[in-house]
Enzyme design. Structure first.
Site, mmCIF file in Angstrom:
data_model
loop_
_atom_site.group_PDB
_atom_site.id
_atom_site.type_symbol
_atom_site.label_atom_id
_atom_site.label_comp_id
_atom_site.label_asym_id
_atom_site.label_seq_id
_atom_site.Cartn_x
_atom_site.Cartn_y
_atom_site.Cartn_z
ATOM 1 N N GLU A 119 0.891 -1.106 0.074
ATOM 2 C CA GLU A 119 -0.177 -0.078 -0.142
ATOM 3 C C GLU A 119 0.748 1.238 -0.034
ATOM 4 O O GLU A 119 0.405 2.290 0.386
ATOM 5 C CB GLU A 119 -1.009 0.012 1.244
ATOM 6 C CG GLU A 119 -1.851 -1.115 1.160
ATOM 7 C CD GLU A 119 -3.062 -0.968 0.168
ATOM 8 O OE1 GLU A 119 -3.144 -0.152 -0.681
ATOM 9 O OE2 GLU A 119 -3.912 -2.007 0.349
ATOM 10 N N HIS A 142 -2.853 1.949 8.419
ATOM 11 C CA HIS A 142 -4.116 1.315 7.478
ATOM 12 C C HIS A 142 -4.188 -0.032 8.363
ATOM 13 O O HIS A 142 -3.242 -0.800 8.492
ATOM 14 C CB HIS A 142 -3.634 1.105 6.083
ATOM 15 C CG HIS A 142 -4.654 0.130 5.622
ATOM 16 N ND1 HIS A 142 -5.788 0.108 5.465
ATOM 17 C CD2 HIS A 142 -4.193 -1.232 5.069
ATOM 18 C CE1 HIS A 142 -6.187 -1.061 4.787
ATOM 19 N NE2 HIS A 142 -5.294 -1.723 4.633
HETATM 20 P P1 13P Z 1 1.032 -5.531 3.102
HETATM 21 O O1 13P Z 1 1.289 -6.760 3.575
HETATM 22 O O2 13P Z 1 1.503 -5.556 1.709
HETATM 23 O O3 13P Z 1 1.236 -4.389 3.937
HETATM 24 O O4 13P Z 1 -0.510 -5.307 2.609
HETATM 25 C C1 13P Z 1 -1.571 -5.490 3.896
HETATM 26 C C2 13P Z 1 -2.809 -4.900 3.428
HETATM 27 O O5 13P Z 1 -3.562 -4.672 4.307
HETATM 28 C C3 13P Z 1 -3.106 -4.670 2.161
HETATM 29 O O6 13P Z 1 -4.211 -3.766 2.063
HETATM 30 ZN ZN ZN Z 2 -5.406 -3.733 3.853
#
Ligand code: 13P
Ligand code: ZN
Length: 269
Positions: A119, A142
């Site tokens: 992200e 996030h």
């Molecule tokens: P990542 O493992 O690449 O951080 O992705 C997790 C995620 O929540 C994608 O929206």
């Molecule tokens: Zn996510």
């Protein structure tokens, strides 16, 4: 020498804080497998020794030019890395990156070659937006809170500020500590620039943004503050769901009671 030591300590503390919050995300049940991601802007606490380090990756494309990020450094959760592992071993599950002078690429600068979160488009776009507007916010989170994500499966809640008013009305703290409310981003492909663009559009008005049927994004001065806003909103969602599961629609605080809070605490909205 003293200032070099200071920066090392400050950087270590910020990474410790990320690890602490990563643990909370796991304990909350918001971080299945590799779910969620964190980035913090660490530019201010990078000392000369780190600044002079060779990159351990080539120049990786960001996919767009982010002009305010020139010379910036970030600590990011690694892609596919687990929050519960980030909590225990942040440097093995996180990545230190610097943005190259063309503002279009990043390089990994750390002892271990951990690729940053998928992200990154959204995270770096949020940081670029925040710096551009002169904000002192340095952290972006996030995560996938069950209650808040469930609420985005109900189309009436996706209309502007419906969820904000509902969640504000559940408990005074949410009105006071999430005073900007909650923006809504319609479903978009994870890790896409479409998602990034829709997110920064919402940051104009909100500092917490729901990604429909996916998760929540929050920004703050530090990662604890970004987490606290989501935690507060999730508490409100829990109160709503608990009342519903007891078989009644919660009354919610009245508009008058919420206005009283706005006046008493000088809230912006
Ligand atoms: P990542 O493992 O690449 O951080 O992705 C997790 C995620 O929540 C994608 O929206
Ligand atoms: Zn996510």
């Amino acid at each position: 020498m003293i200032s070099i030591l200071d920066n090392k300590v400050l950087l270590a503390r910020q990474i410790e804080e990320v690890a602490e919050v990563a643990g909370y995300l796991w304990q909350k049940g918001w971080a299945e497998r590799n779910g969620g991601n964190i980035t913090i802007n660490i530019t201010d606490v990078i000392d000369d020794e780190i600044r002079q380090k060779e990159a351990i990756s080539g120049r990786m494309p960001i996919g767009r030019t982010l002009p305010h990020l020139k010379g910036c450094w970030f600590f990011c959760k690694g892609t596919n890395k687990r929050m519960r592992d980030l909590a225990r071993r942040p440097m093995e599950n996180g990545s230190v990156i610097r943005i190259t002078d063309d503002c279009n690429h990043y390089e990994i600068v750390a002892d271990k070659p951990v690729k940053p979160t998928s992200e990154l488009a959204s995270h770096l776009s949020m940081h670029n937006y925040l710096i551009g507007k002169g904000s002192n916010y340095k952290a972006a989170l996030h995560t996938h809170p069950i209650d808040l994500v469930a609420m985005t499966h109900h189309p009436p809640f996706l209309k502007k500020d419906v969820l904000t008013r509902l969640l504000w009305s559940m408990i005074p703290e949410t009105r006071a500590f999430c005073p900007l409310g909650l923006g809504i981003v319609p479903y978009a492909l994870p890790s896409s620039f479409a998602l990034a663009d829709a997110t920064i559009q919402q940051l104009d008005e909100y500092d917490v943004v729901m990604w429909e049927k996916h998760g929540v994004c929050s920004v703050g001065e530090n990662i604890t503050e970004a987490f606290d806003k989501v935690d507060t909103l999730s508490k409100s969602a829990q109160i709503y769901l608990t009342a519903k599961s007891m078989g009644f629609e919660p009354e919610g605080m009245s508009q008058e009671q919420m206005n009283e809070l706005k006046e008493a605490f000088g809230l912006p909205k």
